[in-house]
Design a protein around this motif. Structure first.
Motif, short mmCIF file in Angstrom:
data_model
loop_
_atom_site.label_atom_id
_atom_site.label_comp_id
_atom_site.label_asym_id
_atom_site.label_seq_id
_atom_site.Cartn_x
_atom_site.Cartn_y
_atom_site.Cartn_z
N TYR A 1 41.88 35.60 37.61
CA TYR A 1 42.01 34.14 37.54
C TYR A 1 43.36 33.58 37.98
O TYR A 1 43.43 32.41 38.39
CB TYR A 1 41.73 33.67 36.10
N ALA A 2 44.40 34.35 37.89
CA ALA A 2 45.74 33.80 38.14
C ALA A 2 46.09 33.82 39.62
O ALA A 2 45.67 34.69 40.38
CB ALA A 2 46.79 34.57 37.35
N ASP A 3 46.90 32.84 40.02
CA ASP A 3 47.50 32.84 41.36
C ASP A 3 48.75 33.71 41.39
O ASP A 3 49.06 34.32 42.41
CB ASP A 3 47.87 31.41 41.78
N ARG A 4 49.47 33.70 40.25
CA ARG A 4 50.70 34.46 40.15
C ARG A 4 50.79 35.11 38.79
O ARG A 4 50.24 34.60 37.82
CB ARG A 4 51.93 33.53 40.33
N VAL A 5 51.52 36.22 38.75
CA VAL A 5 51.79 36.92 37.49
C VAL A 5 53.30 36.89 37.24
O VAL A 5 54.09 37.25 38.11
CB VAL A 5 51.30 38.37 37.54
N VAL A 6 53.68 36.45 36.05
CA VAL A 6 55.05 36.56 35.57
C VAL A 6 55.03 37.60 34.46
O VAL A 6 54.32 37.43 33.46
CB VAL A 6 55.59 35.22 35.06
N ILE B 1 58.79 40.86 36.66
CA ILE B 1 57.84 40.66 37.75
C ILE B 1 57.57 39.17 37.90
O ILE B 1 57.34 38.48 36.91
CB ILE B 1 56.51 41.40 37.49
N ASP B 2 57.62 38.67 39.11
CA ASP B 2 57.17 37.32 39.44
C ASP B 2 56.61 37.41 40.85
O ASP B 2 57.34 37.37 41.83
CB ASP B 2 58.32 36.31 39.36
N ALA B 3 55.28 37.56 40.93
CA ALA B 3 54.68 37.87 42.22
C ALA B 3 53.26 37.34 42.30
O ALA B 3 52.60 37.14 41.27
CB ALA B 3 54.66 39.39 42.44
N PRO B 4 52.76 37.10 43.51
CA PRO B 4 51.33 36.75 43.67
C PRO B 4 50.47 37.83 43.03
O PRO B 4 50.82 39.02 43.02
CB PRO B 4 51.14 36.71 45.19
N PHE C 1 50.19 42.55 42.23
CA PHE C 1 50.34 43.19 40.93
C PHE C 1 49.49 44.46 40.92
O PHE C 1 48.37 44.50 40.43
CB PHE C 1 49.92 42.24 39.81
N ASP C 2 50.05 45.53 41.48
CA ASP C 2 49.34 46.78 41.64
C ASP C 2 49.68 47.75 40.52
O ASP C 2 50.30 47.38 39.51
CB ASP C 2 49.66 47.38 43.02
N GLN C 3 49.29 49.01 40.68
CA GLN C 3 49.54 50.00 39.63
C GLN C 3 51.03 50.19 39.38
O GLN C 3 51.46 50.35 38.22
CB GLN C 3 48.90 51.34 40.01
N ALA C 4 51.83 50.17 40.43
CA ALA C 4 53.28 50.33 40.26
C ALA C 4 53.85 49.18 39.44
O ALA C 4 54.70 49.38 38.56
CB ALA C 4 53.97 50.42 41.62
N ALA C 5 53.38 47.95 39.71
CA ALA C 5 53.84 46.80 38.93
C ALA C 5 53.37 46.90 37.49
O ALA C 5 54.11 46.56 36.55
CB ALA C 5 53.34 45.51 39.58
N PHE C 6 52.14 47.36 37.30
CA PHE C 6 51.61 47.55 35.95
C PHE C 6 52.51 48.50 35.16
O PHE C 6 52.87 48.22 34.00
CB PHE C 6 50.19 48.10 36.05
N VAL D 1 50.02 27.40 32.78
CA VAL D 1 50.72 28.65 32.48
C VAL D 1 50.04 29.24 31.25
O VAL D 1 49.91 28.58 30.21
CB VAL D 1 52.24 28.43 32.27
N CYS D 2 49.57 30.47 31.39
CA CYS D 2 48.66 31.05 30.41
C CYS D 2 49.12 32.44 30.02
O CYS D 2 49.26 33.33 30.86
CB CYS D 2 47.25 31.10 31.03
N SER D 3 49.33 32.66 28.73
CA SER D 3 49.68 33.97 28.21
C SER D 3 48.41 34.78 27.99
O SER D 3 47.45 34.30 27.38
CB SER D 3 50.43 33.81 26.88
N LEU D 4 48.40 36.00 28.53
CA LEU D 4 47.22 36.86 28.42
C LEU D 4 47.64 38.28 28.05
O LEU D 4 48.72 38.73 28.42
CB LEU D 4 46.45 36.90 29.75
N HIS D 5 46.75 38.97 27.34
CA HIS D 5 46.94 40.39 27.10
C HIS D 5 46.06 41.23 28.04
O HIS D 5 46.35 42.40 28.27
CB HIS D 5 46.59 40.75 25.65
N GLN D 6 45.00 40.61 28.57
CA GLN D 6 44.03 41.34 29.38
C GLN D 6 44.44 41.27 30.85
O GLN D 6 44.31 40.22 31.49
CB GLN D 6 42.63 40.77 29.17
N VAL D 7 44.88 42.40 31.38
CA VAL D 7 45.35 42.44 32.76
C VAL D 7 44.24 42.08 33.74
O VAL D 7 44.47 41.37 34.73
CB VAL D 7 45.93 43.84 33.08
N HIS D 8 43.01 42.54 33.48
CA HIS D 8 41.93 42.26 34.43
C HIS D 8 41.62 40.77 34.50
O HIS D 8 41.26 40.26 35.56
CB HIS D 8 40.67 43.07 34.09
N PHE D 9 41.79 40.03 33.40
CA PHE D 9 41.60 38.59 33.45
C PHE D 9 42.70 37.93 34.28
O PHE D 9 42.45 36.99 35.04
CB PHE D 9 41.59 37.99 32.04
#
Length: 248
Positions: A201-206, A215-218, A222-227, A189-197
């Motif tokens: 690399y991630a399987d899921r975004v929380v 948000i808790d989704a594959p 994680f599209d523009q609406a989720a962003f 479980v990895c905290s990131l500020h960079q959305v493109h990373f």
């Protein structure tokens, strides 16, 4: 799980699961509650309500050597600068040896060989006897990952592990963490500020906002609406940049 400070909620009713071999990225704007969440995940803070379980066990009840099941990779590396890379990695074996051996840094042959193996896995076997403070930032973070590997953990909690690194070093560190998750069956479980990373690399975004999971989704969802749900609508002139980052 919930945690408040001075009656103000930092995280509220947060709930998600990290599975074996899964890389979960935690995203959110500043002040969203990521730091409090990670301090609870690692046992540095006790939640006011709820619990964190690893393999069915409440981590708040883990003591001594049982805590070796959770390894932490910090933003600022947290190495002992005057010690070599090898000696720093050996610290990951402290949960496996009597306390007096740890104090005297008298580790057995098996532990020493395993520490070297961990350094080899992160590409730093040649720097094993080099002082930590003579290594580059990316190399120091690799040593920190090798130290985490030396614990043989079930879960790696990486708190903004690439925030202090340049893009090339960041890619190397995230490659390592994802590879460890896949090869060793470790949850990351990895905290990131960079959305493109996160997308790469991630399987899921929380996604956290105002202390709650919104948000808790594959990752591929994680599209523009989720962003925009997580970070808010972007100014018109910034929208193409945000979308480009998502599609990188």
């Amino acid at each position: 799980m919930s945690k408040a400070f001075n009656a103000r909620a930092a995280i509220e009713e947060v709930s998600f699961t990290v599975r074996e071999r899964e890389f979960v990225a935690v995203l959110g704007p500043s002040g969203a509650g990521k730091t409090t969440l990670f301090r609870c995940l690692t046992g540095l803070l006790a939640p006011d309500r709820g619990e964190i379980r690893i393999g069915g066990d409440d981590i708040g009840a883990l003591r001594g050597r049982s805590r070796r099941r959770i390894a932490v990779v910090f933003q600022q590396f947290n190495l002992v600068n005057r010690l070599t890379a090898f000696e720093n990695v050996l610290a990951g074996r402290l949960g496996y040896v009597p306390a007096w051996r740890g104090w005297l840094r008298r580790f057995g042959r098996t532990d020493r060989l395993f520490a070297l193996e961990c350094l080899d896995r992160v590409g730093l076997l040649g720097q094993a006897m080099q002082r930590a403070d003579t290594l580059s930032g990316g190399q120091q973070q690799r040593v920190a990952i090798a130290r985490a590997l030396a614990q043989r953990p079930s879960l790696i909690v990486a708190d903004e592990p690439v925030a202090s690194l340049d893009p090339n070093a960041s890619v190397g560190v995230l490659d390592l963490l994802r590879g460890i998750a896949r090869a060793d069956g470790v949850g990351v479980v990895c905290s990131l500020h960079q959305v493109h990373f996160a997308r790469a690399y991630a399987d899921r975004v929380v996604g956290l906002s105002h202390g709650r999971v919104v948000i808790d989704a594959p990752t591929d969802r994680f599209d523009q609406a989720a962003f925009e749900r997580l970070y808010g609508p972007q100014p018109a002139e910034a929208a193409p940049t945000a979308l480009a980052a998502l599609q990188h």
